[in-house]
Enzyme design. Structure first.
Site, PDB file in Angstrom:
ATOM      1  N   ARG A 136       0.856  -1.222  -0.062  1.00 36.33           N
ATOM      2  CA  ARG A 136      -0.213   0.088   0.028  1.00 36.33           C
ATOM      3  C   ARG A 136       0.815   1.198  -0.073  1.00 36.33           C
ATOM      4  O   ARG A 136       2.032   1.181   0.377  1.00 36.33           O
ATOM      5  CB  ARG A 136      -0.938   0.021   1.385  1.00 36.33           C
ATOM      6  CG  ARG A 136      -2.124  -0.983   1.349  1.00 36.33           C
ATOM      7  CD  ARG A 136      -2.771  -1.127   2.658  1.00 36.33           C
ATOM      8  NE  ARG A 136      -2.178  -1.686   3.463  1.00 36.33           N
ATOM      9  CZ  ARG A 136      -2.436  -1.592   4.716  1.00 36.33           C
ATOM     10  NH1 ARG A 136      -3.599  -1.344   5.078  1.00 36.33           N
ATOM     11  NH2 ARG A 136      -1.585  -2.350   5.727  1.00 36.33           N
ATOM     12  N   TYR A 163      -1.061   4.626  10.671  1.00 34.25           N
ATOM     13  CA  TYR A 163      -1.455   3.585  11.604  1.00 34.25           C
ATOM     14  C   TYR A 163      -0.226   3.490  12.603  1.00 34.25           C
ATOM     15  O   TYR A 163       0.992   3.535  12.128  1.00 34.25           O
ATOM     16  CB  TYR A 163      -1.761   2.172  11.381  1.00 34.25           C
ATOM     17  CG  TYR A 163      -2.971   2.409  10.451  1.00 34.25           C
ATOM     18  CD1 TYR A 163      -4.328   2.501  11.224  1.00 34.25           C
ATOM     19  CD2 TYR A 163      -3.018   2.340   9.277  1.00 34.25           C
ATOM     20  CE1 TYR A 163      -5.584   2.533  10.544  1.00 34.25           C
ATOM     21  CE2 TYR A 163      -4.230   1.965   8.384  1.00 34.25           C
ATOM     22  CZ  TYR A 163      -5.546   2.407   9.193  1.00 34.25           C
ATOM     23  OH  TYR A 163      -6.670   2.100   8.615  1.00 34.25           O
ATOM     24  N   GLU A 219      -5.786   4.923  13.800  1.00 32.96           N
ATOM     25  CA  GLU A 219      -6.686   4.261  14.735  1.00 32.96           C
ATOM     26  C   GLU A 219      -7.429   4.683  16.070  1.00 32.96           C
ATOM     27  O   GLU A 219      -8.289   4.141  16.627  1.00 32.96           O
ATOM     28  CB  GLU A 219      -5.972   2.727  14.992  1.00 32.96           C
ATOM     29  CG  GLU A 219      -4.903   2.730  16.417  1.00 32.96           C
ATOM     30  CD  GLU A 219      -3.493   3.307  15.783  1.00 32.96           C
ATOM     31  OE1 GLU A 219      -2.640   3.270  16.522  1.00 32.96           O
ATOM     32  OE2 GLU A 219      -3.426   3.691  14.458  1.00 32.96           O
ATOM     33  N   VAL A 231     -11.667  -8.673  17.856  1.00 33.90           N
ATOM     34  CA  VAL A 231     -12.072  -7.587  18.949  1.00 33.90           C
ATOM     35  C   VAL A 231     -11.268  -6.608  18.840  1.00 33.90           C
ATOM     36  O   VAL A 231     -10.109  -6.568  18.595  1.00 33.90           O
ATOM     37  CB  VAL A 231     -11.894  -8.510  20.300  1.00 33.90           C
ATOM     38  CG1 VAL A 231     -12.023  -7.620  21.388  1.00 33.90           C
ATOM     39  CG2 VAL A 231     -12.748  -9.643  20.243  1.00 33.90           C
ATOM     40  N   ALA A 291      -6.811  -8.894  15.084  1.00 33.52           N
ATOM     41  CA  ALA A 291      -6.490  -8.126  16.136  1.00 33.52           C
ATOM     42  C   ALA A 291      -4.948  -8.233  16.324  1.00 33.52           C
ATOM     43  O   ALA A 291      -4.772  -7.446  17.299  1.00 33.52           O
ATOM     44  CB  ALA A 291      -7.164  -8.389  17.450  1.00 33.52           C
ATOM     45  N   ILE A 292      -4.290  -8.704  15.549  1.00 36.18           N
ATOM     46  CA  ILE A 292      -3.154  -8.865  15.858  1.00 36.18           C
ATOM     47  C   ILE A 292      -2.129  -7.531  16.217  1.00 36.18           C
ATOM     48  O   ILE A 292      -1.380  -7.625  16.890  1.00 36.18           O
ATOM     49  CB  ILE A 292      -2.059  -9.870  14.913  1.00 36.18           C
ATOM     50  CG1 ILE A 292      -0.751 -10.339  15.530  1.00 36.18           C
ATOM     51  CG2 ILE A 292      -2.255  -9.224  13.588  1.00 36.18           C
ATOM     52  CD1 ILE A 292      -0.793 -10.961  16.766  1.00 36.18           C
ATOM     53  N   ASP A 293      -2.310  -6.592  15.310  1.00 38.41           N
ATOM     54  CA  ASP A 293      -1.940  -5.216  15.400  1.00 38.41           C
ATOM     55  C   ASP A 293      -1.959  -4.777  16.678  1.00 38.41           C
ATOM     56  O   ASP A 293      -1.242  -3.946  17.182  1.00 38.41           O
ATOM     57  CB  ASP A 293      -2.587  -4.251  14.218  1.00 38.41           C
ATOM     58  CG  ASP A 293      -2.074  -4.098  12.975  1.00 38.41           C
ATOM     59  OD1 ASP A 293      -0.959  -4.593  12.904  1.00 38.41           O
ATOM     60  OD2 ASP A 293      -2.657  -3.848  12.029  1.00 38.41           O
ATOM     61  N   VAL A 302      -1.240 -12.299  10.264  1.00 39.96           N
ATOM     62  CA  VAL A 302      -0.614 -11.186   9.444  1.00 39.96           C
ATOM     63  C   VAL A 302      -1.029  -9.918   9.897  1.00 39.96           C
ATOM     64  O   VAL A 302      -2.418  -9.818   9.911  1.00 39.96           O
ATOM     65  CB  VAL A 302      -0.856 -11.471   7.773  1.00 39.96           C
ATOM     66  CG1 VAL A 302      -0.279 -10.357   6.966  1.00 39.96           C
ATOM     67  CG2 VAL A 302      -0.143 -12.776   7.660  1.00 39.96           C
ATOM     68  N   ASN A 335      -0.839  -7.403   8.428  1.00 39.95           N
ATOM     69  CA  ASN A 335      -1.218  -6.130   7.633  1.00 39.95           C
ATOM     70  C   ASN A 335      -1.914  -6.898   6.484  1.00 39.95           C
ATOM     71  O   ASN A 335      -1.825  -6.832   5.473  1.00 39.95           O
ATOM     72  CB  ASN A 335       0.004  -5.206   7.076  1.00 39.95           C
ATOM     73  CG  ASN A 335       1.032  -6.181   6.309  1.00 39.95           C
ATOM     74  OD1 ASN A 335       1.279  -7.228   6.671  1.00 39.95           O
ATOM     75  ND2 ASN A 335       1.620  -5.466   5.431  1.00 39.95           N
TER      76      ASN A 335
END
Length: 369
Positions: free
Chosen positions: A15, A94, A118, A239, A268-270, A298, A300
């Site tokens: 991106r 982000y 976010e 979540v 939700a791993i970010d 992953v 992203n």
């Protein structure tokens, strides 16, 4: 204002911070836009497209950071970029600082102004800059869950929609927000039997009324989640606690209650992930197995469809980018409380309480007067 759009250097992140159409609007407002050479190529936007709307192409990422007063990105700066950030420089991207202490420390040390997509939040509690990527990530979560359910990919060997005479796969979606709704809708569209959990009864009623009849709603408790695990095929974790770490709704002990080859997709791993056994993966190495359970985490996900994702993100961020560029970040944040809530770190101080609490740092309200 001088605005820089560097090339993303995170693993398989194709991106770019803004489309040529978005850049055209910034130029129309009298701003100077500097785009790193080939920054848009991964999303299908050539240097020439940016030049045609008035941007200046710079050869290196160092030159972009050096000239820009505001940096517009997609993902958080990673270690090679830390030293490029200047004191007082505005970074609009982000960040997910609540799950990245080295990044938090680096931004504090550099004296940057970190305005996080976010945590930009409107008066009705919407997160407008998360919505477009959440819509993409939710859809992609269902697609990826279906893909890794194949036996050749480590899954149970089930087709998500089944066939006449054979039951479809069962999909459990944890969280009924934008990601959860998109995931449930996509999974149902592929023919799956879908269950969505949430703690907001009003939201569950809305989903029950709006989603296809193959989507069932459940109030989110550990008991209700455990009841679904013994025969679930895909679990999608969606979540979100804005700006804070995500709670673990699936513990390692609970993996033993699932059949081998079950697929967990942690959107939700970010924010740290909602499965205890999650750790961030990349598009080049997306899955791993714990106790026979396939994990896809992953960080992203929308980067896999960069043309769609970049266009959708620009649609959401452009009006805020224009406000920041036209007015400067202090005035823009003073006049728009949604933008004010996006301020996470300001010139050496943590200005978002959840981030301060997670890392045990001092919290200071951002001063915009």
């Amino acid at each position: 204002m001088k605005i820089g759009i560097p090339k993303e250097i995170k693993n398989n992140e194709n991106r770019v911070g803004m489309t040529p159409d978005g850049v055209a609007e910034l130029v129309k407002h009298g701003h100077e836009v500097y785009v790193q050479h080939t920054a848009g190529e991964g999303s299908g936007f050539a240097d020439a497209a940016y030049e045609q709307v008035g941007a200046t192409i710079l050869p290196t990422i160092e030159e972009v950071y050096q000239v820009a007063e505001m940096i517009i990105k997609v993902k958080e700066p990673i270690a090679p970029e830390y030293s490029l950030v200047r004191k007082g420089q505005l970074l609009f991207t982000y960040f997910h600082l609540a799950c990245d202490k080295p990044l938090t420390d680096a931004m504090l040390k550099r004296g940057a102004v970190c305005l996080a997509y976010e945590t930009v939040q409107t008066a009705d509690n919407r997160l407008p800059l998360l919505v477009p990527m959440s819509e993409v990530a939710g859809r992609m979560a269902a697609l990826n869950g279906a893909y890794y359910l194949q036996k050749t990919k480590g899954g149970k060997g089930k087709l998500i929609g089944g066939v006449p005479g054979v039951k479809p796969a069962k999909v459990l979606v944890l969280g009924g927000g934008i990601v959860g709704e998109a995931a449930a809708r996509m999974a149902a569209g592929m023919g799956a039997d879908v269950y969505v959990t949430d703690i907001n009864l009003a939201r569950l009623r809305q989903l029950d009324a709006e989603l296809p009849p193959t989507v069932h709603t459940l109030y989110s408790t550990e008991h209700n989640i455990r009841k679904e695990l013994h025969d679930v095929d895909i679990v999608i974790g969606s979540v979100l606690v804005p700006g804070d770490k995500t709670p673990h709704l699936i513990t390692r002990a609970m993996l033993s209650e699932m059949e081998p080859g079950t697929v967990l997709v942690d959107v939700a791993i970010d924010q740290g992930g909602c499965f205890e056994t999650s750790h961030a993966t990349t598009h080049s190495d997306p899955v791993y197995v714990v106790d026979g359970i396939v994990h896809y985490a992953v960080a992203n996900i929308p980067g896999a469809v960069p043309n769609t994702s970049t266009a959708a993100l620009t649609n959401a961020t452009l009006k805020y980018a224009l406000a920041l560029a036209d007015k400067g970040w202090k005035r823009a944040c003073k006049e728009d409380n949604a933008l004010y809530k996006g301020l996470n770190v300001v010139e050496g101080k943590v200005t978002y309480k959840a981030v301060a609490d997670v890392w045990g740092l001092d919290y200071s309200a951002a001063v915009v007067d």
